[in-house]
Scaffold this motif. Structure first.
Motif, PDB file in Angstrom:
ATOM      1  N   ILE A  49      15.831 -16.450  -0.758  1.00 53.72           N
ATOM      2  CA  ILE A  49      16.755 -17.049  -1.718  1.00 53.72           C
ATOM      3  C   ILE A  49      17.916 -16.087  -1.937  1.00 53.72           C
ATOM      4  O   ILE A  49      17.809 -14.885  -1.663  1.00 53.72           O
ATOM      5  N   CYS A  50      19.030 -16.603  -2.441  1.00 59.59           N
ATOM      6  CA  CYS A  50      20.224 -15.784  -2.640  1.00 59.59           C
ATOM      7  C   CYS A  50      20.086 -14.936  -3.906  1.00 59.59           C
ATOM      8  O   CYS A  50      19.187 -15.148  -4.735  1.00 59.59           O
ATOM      9  N   GLN A  51      21.004 -13.988  -4.080  1.00 60.94           N
ATOM     10  CA  GLN A  51      20.961 -13.110  -5.246  1.00 60.94           C
ATOM     11  C   GLN A  51      21.233 -13.878  -6.538  1.00 60.94           C
ATOM     12  O   GLN A  51      20.664 -13.549  -7.590  1.00 60.94           O
ATOM     13  N   THR A  52      22.070 -14.892  -6.484  1.00 61.56           N
ATOM     14  CA  THR A  52      22.377 -15.662  -7.695  1.00 61.56           C
ATOM     15  C   THR A  52      21.132 -16.352  -8.230  1.00 61.56           C
ATOM     16  O   THR A  52      20.819 -16.269  -9.429  1.00 61.56           O
ATOM     17  N   CYS A  53      20.421 -17.032  -7.367  1.00 62.00           N
ATOM     18  CA  CYS A  53      19.189 -17.700  -7.802  1.00 62.00           C
ATOM     19  C   CYS A  53      18.143 -16.689  -8.242  1.00 62.00           C
ATOM     20  O   CYS A  53      17.355 -16.956  -9.154  1.00 62.00           O
ATOM     21  N   SER A  54      18.127 -15.529  -7.598  1.00 64.98           N
ATOM     22  CA  SER A  54      17.185 -14.491  -7.990  1.00 64.98           C
ATOM     23  C   SER A  54      17.482 -13.961  -9.387  1.00 64.98           C
ATOM     24  O   SER A  54      16.570 -13.739 -10.195  1.00 64.98           O
ATOM     25  N   LYS A  55      18.761 -13.770  -9.705  1.00 59.81           N
ATOM     26  CA  LYS A  55      19.130 -13.269 -11.027  1.00 59.81           C
ATOM     27  C   LYS A  55      18.925 -14.304 -12.116  1.00 59.81           C
ATOM     28  O   LYS A  55      18.608 -13.965 -13.262  1.00 59.81           O
ATOM     29  N   ILE A  56      19.106 -15.575 -11.786  1.00 58.54           N
ATOM     30  CA  ILE A  56      18.920 -16.626 -12.790  1.00 58.54           C
ATOM     31  C   ILE A  56      17.486 -16.625 -13.311  1.00 58.54           C
ATOM     32  O   ILE A  56      17.239 -16.747 -14.513  1.00 58.54           O
ATOM     33  N   LYS A  57      16.543 -16.468 -12.402  1.00 55.72           N
ATOM     34  CA  LYS A  57      15.121 -16.500 -12.773  1.00 55.72           C
ATOM     35  C   LYS A  57      14.493 -15.119 -12.887  1.00 55.72           C
ATOM     36  O   LYS A  57      13.326 -15.015 -13.277  1.00 55.72           O
ATOM     37  N   GLY A 106      28.432  -8.582 -13.490  1.00 59.18           N
ATOM     38  CA  GLY A 106      28.173  -7.405 -14.314  1.00 59.18           C
ATOM     39  C   GLY A 106      26.818  -7.382 -14.958  1.00 59.18           C
ATOM     40  O   GLY A 106      26.506  -6.433 -15.684  1.00 59.18           O
ATOM     41  N   SER A 107      25.969  -8.373 -14.745  1.00 63.25           N
ATOM     42  CA  SER A 107      24.631  -8.401 -15.329  1.00 63.25           C
ATOM     43  C   SER A 107      23.607  -8.566 -14.218  1.00 63.25           C
ATOM     44  O   SER A 107      23.911  -9.016 -13.118  1.00 63.25           O
ATOM     45  N   THR A 108      22.374  -8.216 -14.519  1.00 67.10           N
ATOM     46  CA  THR A 108      21.302  -8.287 -13.525  1.00 67.10           C
ATOM     47  C   THR A 108      20.469  -9.547 -13.657  1.00 67.10           C
ATOM     48  O   THR A 108      19.826  -9.965 -12.693  1.00 67.10           O
ATOM     49  N   SER A 109      20.447 -10.165 -14.838  1.00 63.67           N
ATOM     50  CA  SER A 109      19.625 -11.352 -15.030  1.00 63.67           C
ATOM     51  C   SER A 109      20.106 -12.117 -16.247  1.00 63.67           C
ATOM     52  O   SER A 109      20.665 -11.547 -17.199  1.00 63.67           O
ATOM     53  N   LEU A 110      19.868 -13.434 -16.223  1.00 64.71           N
ATOM     54  CA  LEU A 110      20.185 -14.286 -17.374  1.00 64.71           C
ATOM     55  C   LEU A 110      18.951 -14.602 -18.203  1.00 64.71           C
ATOM     56  O   LEU A 110      19.038 -15.344 -19.181  1.00 64.71           O
ATOM     57  N   LEU A 111      17.812 -14.040 -17.834  1.00 63.64           N
ATOM     58  CA  LEU A 111      16.574 -14.327 -18.544  1.00 63.64           C
ATOM     59  C   LEU A 111      16.578 -13.635 -19.898  1.00 63.64           C
ATOM     60  O   LEU A 111      16.737 -12.415 -19.988  1.00 63.64           O
ATOM     61  N   ASP A 112      16.397 -14.413 -20.972  1.00 64.69           N
ATOM     62  CA  ASP A 112      16.387 -13.890 -22.335  1.00 64.69           C
ATOM     63  C   ASP A 112      15.001 -14.106 -22.924  1.00 64.69           C
ATOM     64  O   ASP A 112      14.618 -15.226 -23.249  1.00 64.69           O
ATOM     65  N   SER A 113      14.243 -13.019 -23.049  1.00 65.66           N
ATOM     66  CA  SER A 113      12.896 -13.101 -23.613  1.00 65.66           C
ATOM     67  C   SER A 113      12.810 -12.436 -24.980  1.00 65.66           C
ATOM     68  O   SER A 113      11.723 -12.141 -25.458  1.00 65.66           O
ATOM     69  N   GLY A 114      13.953 -12.200 -25.607  1.00 70.13           N
ATOM     70  CA  GLY A 114      13.940 -11.529 -26.898  1.00 70.13           C
ATOM     71  C   GLY A 114      13.338 -12.354 -28.012  1.00 70.13           C
ATOM     72  O   GLY A 114      12.759 -11.813 -28.962  1.00 70.13           O
ATOM     73  N   ARG A 115      13.452 -13.696 -27.908  1.00 73.47           N
ATOM     74  CA  ARG A 115      12.914 -14.560 -28.956  1.00 73.47           C
ATOM     75  C   ARG A 115      11.478 -14.989 -28.693  1.00 73.47           C
ATOM     76  O   ARG A 115      10.942 -15.802 -29.435  1.00 73.47           O
ATOM     77  N   ALA A 116      10.879 -14.484 -27.654  1.00 69.52           N
ATOM     78  CA  ALA A 116       9.510 -14.872 -27.327  1.00 69.52           C
ATOM     79  C   ALA A 116       8.536 -14.332 -28.363  1.00 69.52           C
ATOM     80  O   ALA A 116       8.789 -13.316 -29.023  1.00 69.52           O
TER      81      ALA A 116
END
Length: 308
Positions: A49-57, A106-116
């Motif tokens: 998979i590409c880097q974009t899809c990898s960073k999204i998840k 400029g970011s490594t991931s869009l995953l936000d687990s702060g509210r978990a």
């Protein structure tokens, strides 16, 4: 390149790079492919998979496991109560990936687990894979050996083992990436739920879960909101009812189908957080069968007597 521990135990790995070598396994856009051999006796591995899809998840480009915990996406999203927002249709996937690519600069991931919830994070810490798992680097099975037609013997680069047909043999990239119907994730979560005392009862008619030690300030509305928010993958319509017993500080969550109840039990194996407090979760009990004596005591219509 974003990968986990799939490089192998060799510190010096020769890697080939091919720009736009294949299309991404999820968004179908061409991307730069990296290919390498982890070590002696291993098969060649490459990014799928590409880097974009990898960073999204926040997953590895090769094995599609979470980069932080080393777990399937379905396990991570279930524990952290994350909802899959990525489109699955062929038309919208490329458009979604292009929009996400601009946000990922400029970011490594869009995953936000702060509210978990704390219970979900504790569950992931218990299930996390921290040690390298080099068995996934082994060669594929030899299809000719399974047919009894392989003539290479010890020189064959593939494994001479018979394939085992089970649920783990039916895996694909898209189910692993989107966190749906992943057999590896189901096995991990069912095993963890059984260790926590949430083994599904043999009576398949039981579709309710019992919640105890609820906070005093909990209301039926706050309880229902906590239940729905903790399992976003389960449709709200599949929840039959939520019965709150305020005096006993307990509740029953009734589902319409058994498999949905099992999914909720697996998600709540480490506890369900309600109003900031982790409550205990157990399976409900089957209703006692009505005795035949009570049924026979009920008056019924008298049978008709045929006359000649």
């Amino acid at each position: 390149m974003l990968i986990c521990l799939g490089l192998g135990d060799n510190a010096f790995v020769r890697m080939s790079k091919q720009e736009y070598g294949r299309e991404c396994g999820t968004c179908t856009r061409p991307f730069t492919v990296f290919r390498w051999n982890p070590g002696q006796g291993s098969r060649f591995k490459s990014t799928v998979i590409c880097q974009t899809c990898s960073k999204i998840k926040n997953v590895c480009q090769t094995c599609l496991l979470d980069l932080e915990y080393g777990l399937p996406v379905q396990v991570r999203d279930t524990a952290l109560a994350l909802k899959n927002e990525a489109p699955t249709s062929e038309v919208n996937r490329e458009y979604y990936a292009q929009n996400m690519e601009s946000q990922l600069e400029g970011s490594t991931s869009l995953l936000d687990s702060g509210r978990a919830s704390s219970a979900g994070k504790e569950m992931l810490k218990q299930l996390a894979r921290t040690d390298p798992y080099y068995k996934r680097n082994r060669p594929h099975l030899c299809s000719f050996f399974a047919k009894g037609e392989c003539n290479r013997g010890a020189e064959c680069p593939y494994r001479h083992e018979l394939p085992q047909k089970n649920e783990l043999s039916h895996q694909n990239i898209k189910d692993r990436y989107y966190g749906r119907n992943d057999p590896v994730a189901r096995k991990i979560m069912s095993t963890h739920a059984a260790e926590k005392g949430l083994q599904p009862p043999e009576d398949t008619s039981i579709t309710s879960l019992f919640l105890s030690s609820l906070p005093e300030k909990t209301t039926e509305q706050s309880l229902r909101a906590a239940v729905v928010a903790s399992v976003p993958s389960i449709p709200v319509a599949s929840i039959k009812s939520v019965v709150h017993v305020a005096k006993s500080r307990c509740a029953f969550v009734n589902f319409k189908e058994r498999d949905i109840a099992e999914q909720a039990a697996q998600a709540w194996a480490a506890g369900l957080e309600v109003d900031g407090v982790a409550v205990n979760v157990k399976w409900g009990r089957s209703r006692p069968a009505t005795s035949q004596a009570s049924q026979s005591s009920t008056p019924g219509p008298s049978p008709e007597v045929a006359t000649s």
